[in-house]
Write an enzyme that holds these catalytic residues in place. Structure first.
Site, PDB file in Angstrom:
ATOM      1  N   ARG A   1       7.895   9.075   0.360  1.00  0.00           N
ATOM      2  CA  ARG A   1       8.105   7.627   0.607  1.00  0.00           C
ATOM      3  C   ARG A   1       9.582   7.430   1.533  1.00  0.00           C
ATOM      4  NH1 ARG A   1       5.595   7.087  -4.538  1.00  0.00           N
ATOM      5  NH2 ARG A   1       4.016   5.090  -4.373  1.00  0.00           N
TER       6      ARG A   1
ATOM      7  N   HIS B   1       0.456  12.437  -7.030  1.00  0.00           N
ATOM      8  CA  HIS B   1       0.317  11.886  -6.064  1.00  0.00           C
ATOM      9  C   HIS B   1       1.609  10.781  -5.793  1.00  0.00           C
ATOM     10  CE1 HIS B   1      -3.684  11.819  -3.624  1.00  0.00           C
ATOM     11  NE2 HIS B   1      -3.072  10.284  -3.337  1.00  0.00           N
TER      12      HIS B   1
ATOM     13  N   TYR C   1       0.827  -1.161  -0.004  1.00  0.00           N
ATOM     14  CA  TYR C   1       0.096  -0.171   0.186  1.00  0.00           C
ATOM     15  C   TYR C   1       0.940   1.718  -0.027  1.00  0.00           C
ATOM     16  CZ  TYR C   1      -3.365   3.693   1.463  1.00  0.00           C
ATOM     17  OH  TYR C   1      -3.967   4.627   1.563  1.00  0.00           O
TER      18      TYR C   1
END
Length: 372
Positions: A324, A269, A31
């Site tokens: 991230r 995104h 995810y």
């Protein structure tokens, strides 16, 4: 999920990613790590940075460097902010609390996602007076939207980052393959179940009927009918600066200016919504040509290290959002991991500035870049 005793923390992005993969279950890791479709957008984000090469200038007396940047009247130690990443509780039990504390200790603005694992007031409380912004996924319920804005302002968040590139959930093949959707079990809805407007719409409090709360969240979260004409609603309910995140189109940049945006975040995104999308860095110069310095233009998607920051700022971005990498740090070592990832980025930025002959953020421009 804390750092194992005697084990050194990673250094490179690849090492953080690998270690995070080893400590997280497949569903949560994919995810966080994954993107839309074949994940081509994630790849082109990195290719865009590799297509620009740094072109150092020498003998410039770089004994003193200054990476500070000022946005909306506040000065930060570097043009770096922690991007809004949802449901951080799936990476570490403390979730956003650990990330926010690490950001606060280093003076880095922390942007909290609407769909966080911890309520916005709880996150604000661990940050003290440290800088924080609130990212808004605009629900289709105006009462809840207005309430979230009021709460963010009251809790000391100093800007609203409106994400506009999620009208519906993207086609994320890893999540489909894993059968993993954390929202279906109530992950990431902390800001909703603690919201008075949201709670008023339930027959029973969430503590008594959790499934009903999840169902209500699912019915109001996405807002595919949202349009530019709705933007004045935000101005009625907050005095904070409003940045529009998810701009990739020149016409949209013009509309953002026309509708009074205080800033733009050029973003795809992180490749999570549309496969085969244009890289954020590739369209950054075009957006800047439209804006012409009238409002700050930030960017995210694909930034991994100090040279990446210099490339984005040299092309004209006011600051970057870093995503991230810090979540991998969170997964590996909690607050310590997030702090180490940020410190590594700052050190890499500082050393690369020196070795490129750059003494300050103000000096960064295209003379330090060449297109491969």
């Amino acid at each position: 999920m804390s750092q194992p005793a005697g084990q050194q923390l990673p250094v490179s992005y690849a090492e953080w990613e690998s270690r995070a993969r080893s400590v997280l279950a497949k569903g949560p890791f994919d995810y966080i790590d994954g993107g839309a479709g074949y994940e081509d957008t994630i790849r082109v984000n990195r290719e865009a940075f590799r297509s620009w090469r740094l072109q150092p200038q020498v003998l410039r007396n770089v004994s003193k460097r200054d990476a500070r940047v000022t946005l909306f009247g506040k000065t930060y130690p570097a043009p770096v902010m922690l991007a809004p990443i949802s449901i951080q509780g799936i990476a570490h039990p403390l979730g956003e609390l650990a990330s926010a504390r690490a950001a606060a200790a280093l003076g880095v603005p922390f942007i909290l996602s609407t769909v966080s694992s911890r309520p916005l007031e709880e996150v604000a409380a661990v940050m003290g007076n440290a800088p924080r912004w609130f990212q808004l996924f605009w629900p289709n319920d105006p009462d809840v939207t207005a309430s979230l804005l009021r709460r963010a302002e009251a809790a000391g968040y100093s800007a609203i980052v409106l994400t506009v590139d999620l009208p519906v959930y993207g086609w994320r093949e890893r999540d489909i393959r894993n059968g993993y959707n954390p929202f279906q079990v109530g992950e990431g809805i902390a800001n909703f179940v603690t919201d008075p407007a949201f709670r008023a719409k339930l027959r029973k409090p969430p503590e008594q009927d959790w499934q009903a709360a999840i169902s209500l969240f699912g019915s109001i979260f996405f807002h595919p009918s949202l349009s530019w004409a709705d933007l004045p609603f935000l101005r009625l309910h907050t005095k904070l600066p409003i940045l529009i995140k998810g701009i990739l189109n020149m016409q949209d940049a013009e509309l953002a200016l026309r509708y009074g945006a205080d800033g733009i975040v050029v973003s795809n995104h992180g490749g999570r919504q549309v496969d085969g999308e244009v890289a954020s860095l590739d369209v950054l110069p075009d957006v800047l040509d439209i804006v012409r310095g009238r409002i700050p233009v930030l960017m995210d998607s694909g930034i991994r290290n100090g040279p990446d920051v210099i490339k984005a700022i040299s092309l004209g971005a006011s600051a970057i959002l870093f995503g991230r990498p810090y979540i991998y740090g969170l997964a590996v070592a909690g607050e310590t991991g997030v702090g180490r990832v940020i410190q590594n980025l700052f050190t890499d930025l500082d050393l690369t500035m020196a070795n490129c002959g750059i003494r300050s953020i103000a000096e960064m421009n295209r003379t330090f870049l060449i297109r491969r």
